[in-house]
Design a protein around this motif. Structure first.
Motif, PDB file in Angstrom:
ATOM      1  N   CYS A  27       0.878  -1.169   0.000  1.00 19.42           N
ATOM      2  CA  CYS A  27       0.000   0.000   0.000  1.00 19.42           C
ATOM      3  C   CYS A  27       0.916   1.220   0.000  1.00 19.42           C
ATOM      4  CB  CYS A  27      -0.915  -0.036   1.226  1.00 19.42           C
ATOM      5  SG  CYS A  27      -0.063   0.328   2.767  1.00 19.42           S
ATOM      6  N   PRO A  28       0.392   2.421   0.045  1.00 19.25           N
ATOM      7  CA  PRO A  28       1.294   3.576   0.064  1.00 19.25           C
ATOM      8  C   PRO A  28       2.264   3.579   1.246  1.00 19.25           C
ATOM      9  CG  PRO A  28      -0.934   4.280  -0.444  1.00 19.25           C
ATOM     10  CD  PRO A  28      -1.019   2.832  -0.086  1.00 19.25           C
ATOM     11  N   HIS A  29       2.020   2.729   2.253  1.00 15.31           N
ATOM     12  CA  HIS A  29       2.880   2.701   3.428  1.00 15.31           C
ATOM     13  C   HIS A  29       3.869   1.542   3.408  1.00 15.31           C
ATOM     14  CE1 HIS A  29      -0.858   4.845   4.353  1.00 15.31           C
ATOM     15  NE2 HIS A  29      -0.021   5.705   4.915  1.00 15.31           N
ATOM     16  N   CYS A  51      -3.151  -2.488   5.666  1.00 13.87           N
ATOM     17  CA  CYS A  51      -2.073  -1.524   5.901  1.00 13.87           C
ATOM     18  C   CYS A  51      -1.398  -1.749   7.258  1.00 13.87           C
ATOM     19  CB  CYS A  51      -2.642  -0.105   5.846  1.00 13.87           C
ATOM     20  SG  CYS A  51      -1.378   1.148   6.120  1.00 13.87           S
ATOM     21  N   CYS A  60      -6.182   4.462   5.160  1.00 14.40           N
ATOM     22  CA  CYS A  60      -5.590   3.663   4.088  1.00 14.40           C
ATOM     23  C   CYS A  60      -6.526   2.501   3.879  1.00 14.40           C
ATOM     24  CB  CYS A  60      -4.197   3.166   4.474  1.00 14.40           C
ATOM     25  SG  CYS A  60      -3.441   2.181   3.162  1.00 14.40           S
TER      26      CYS A  60
HETATM   27 ZN    ZN Z   1      -1.332   1.990   4.000  1.00 13.75          ZN
END
Ligand code: ZN
Ligand code: SAH
Ligand code: ZN
Ligand code: ZN
Ligand code: ZN
Length: 485
Positions: A27-29, A51, A60
């Motif tokens: 994910c973006p993390h 996430c 998220c």
């Molecule tokens: Zn995330």
């Protein structure tokens, strides 16, 4: 390392599975974590990826079943989404912007409050509708980014609670006294900032510091050798190759520069993923030392509420919890007041030797010669338990029937056969055994009764209840009260 299972303990029956999973989707993390939903504790539940950093789907929304097939189109959309969540600039770009910014005359220095960004004259036009700060952005102020940036207050994801200077200075004086001159600051931007300020004042030994934090706004103020954009729930460095080099460089102890790590994770965070990341940091440190003694462990201070004691010690058996109460500036509850001090539940967990950590006498701490550690003023040694039993700083009382010390607010209840709050749900103890949490026996029959760590609290005191925002949530508060007060 085998798989470790951690209960999220928000009574939703969701566990996180930590295994070296190189295939976890991102994910973006960074890499997501694998969770398992156990329905009523029976059988193997369904597993899914979510996430690592955000506990709230709103922050998220990544979700994927363990063996789910993802279409090419969804894959692309996901990559695009991940890309769009990256910081506006690379760390290198932030650094050159900063150099340009400080070379500007004072009246041309602006900080956009809405974007939380130092902006350059050529960019002003893009921020005309935004709230900007333009007065007096002196070098002095740029040295305290934690005061310029507004603390992130997202409850489940990013809650930023900044140390009171008093607690920072205590930590730094103590560590410096023990000969640590390199501090790996994990989620401790204010500590990092204070180290640099103290170096400039030149009153104490110079310390080096590297900040690892998910809050990339700090990249605007610090060079690549001072800050890495990092996620401590999956040990992920966002600009992978480059940042890792700086991180490893920092962990090398050249000469007499001993390294210590100080981490202050968001309290809503899960213990097992954090422990797993700290373990990886510690292994990296170990590999980089050309030490003869294999037994040496990387010195760590993990700052967390005392109710997590048993869980942290499960992960790091060599750690002990110190009585020192950590205070925060912007926390409504844990602030150190002049009168009638509110007691902070936040403690230091460390593998440093407790007897060497001298807690400030002027705050009432004293040395217990039997326990060989400094304890809170109210923490009286109990000869029957052979320990200074208090966790919360109040004076605890020994109960002969329970054969242990209990909180002052508890009374022995003969129908429950253990001590509890006067208004506890008497007789309908769904909690099972107070000692080990088992549903199959009561405290009296507990086979682990003489286990040293029998004070642990089980059940509903979960991540959610213990979030740093506990104060603002009356439901969580009353729920917690039943189990831990
Ligand atoms: Zn995330
Ligand atoms: N008391 C500290 C701040 C602790 S607040 C001080 O005064 O320096 C928790 C910190 O952890 C914040 O700086 C926050 O940005 C950071 N953080 C939150 N989630 C994180 C994550 N997943 N990875 C790394 N850092 C994180
Ligand atoms: Zn003692
Ligand atoms: Zn006792
Ligand atoms: Zn009792």
């Amino acid at each position: 390392m085998g798989k470790i299972v951690d209960e999220i303990a928000d009574s939703s029956g969701i566990e996180v599975i930590i295994e070296s999973d190189k295939t976890a989707p991102r994910c973006p993390h960074g890499p997501t974590l694998l969770f398992e939903k156990t329905s009523n504790g029976a059988g193997k539940g369904r597993r899914f990826y979510a996430c690592s950093a955000c506990r709230d789907r709103k922050d998220c929304h990544f979700f994927q079943w363990e063996h789910e097939k993802i279409s090419e189109a969804r894959m692309l959309a996901r990559e695009e989404q991940n890309h769009s969540k990256m910081p506006l600039f690379t760390h290198k770009e932030y650094c050159s912007r900063f150099r340009e910014f400080v070379s500007l005359p004072l009246e041309q220095r602006r900080f956009c409050v809405d974007c939380q960004l130092l902006i350059l004259p050529g960019e002003w036009a893009n921020h005309t509708k935004h709230k900007t700060l333009s007065d007096d952005i002196t070098v002095q102020r740029l040295r305290r980014p934690s005061q310029l940036l507004c603390p992130l207050e997202n409850k489940k994801c990013n809650a930023q609670y900044l140390f009171a200077d008093r607690s920072c200075h205590f930590l730094l004086d103590m560590l410096s006294g023990l000969g640590y001159h390199k501090i790996l600051c994990v989620g401790t931007p204010r500590l990092h900032e204070l180290i640099k300020l103290r170096n400039m004042e030149g009153k104490s030994h110079t310390m080096k510091s590297l900040l690892l934090d998910i809050d990339y706004r700090y990249g605007q103020f610090y060079g690549q050798d001072e800050f890495c954009h990092y996620n401590m729930f999956n040990h992920h460095f966002f600009d992978e190759e480059e940042a890792v080099v700086f991180f490893q460089d920092f962990l090398c102890e050249e000469g007499a520069a001993k390294v210590v790590m100080v981490a202050d994770p968001p309290f809503g965070g899960l213990v097992k993923p954090l422990a797993s990341s700290f373990f990886k940091i510690s292994m990296t440190w170990k590999k980089l030392q050309n030490n003869e003694s294999d037994a040496a462990e990387m010195p760590i201070i993990w700052i967390f509420p005392y109710f997590f004691e048993s869980r942290i010690l499960e992960c790091f058996p060599s750690f002990s919890m110190l009585d020192y109460q950590v205070d925060y500036d912007n926390h409504p509850l844990y602030k150190h007041g002049k009168t009638g001090r509110k007691q902070s539940p936040v403690r230091l967990f460390t593998n440093l030797s407790p007897k060497e950590i001298i807690l400030p006498e002027d705050e009432g701490y004293r040395f217990c010669c039997v326990c060989e550690r400094y304890v809170s003023a109210g923490n009286k040694h109990c000869p029957k338990c052979d320990t200074c039993p208090s966790k919360d700083g109040r004076e605890w009382r020994h109960c002969d029937e329970c054969a242990r010390c209990v909180k002052p607010s508890w009374h022995h209840c003969s129908s429950c056969a253990h001590c509890a709050l006067p208004d506890h749900p008497c007789g309908q103890s769904q909690i099972g055994c107070y000692n080990c949490g088992s549903q199959n026996h009561k405290l009296r029959a507990c086979p682990k009764k003489h286990n040293k760590r029998r004070m642990q609290v089980r059940g509903g005191c979960g991540a959610q209840g213990l979030s740093k925002h506990i104060a603002s949530k009356s439901t969580a508060k009353s729920k917690r009260k039943r189990t831990v007060t």
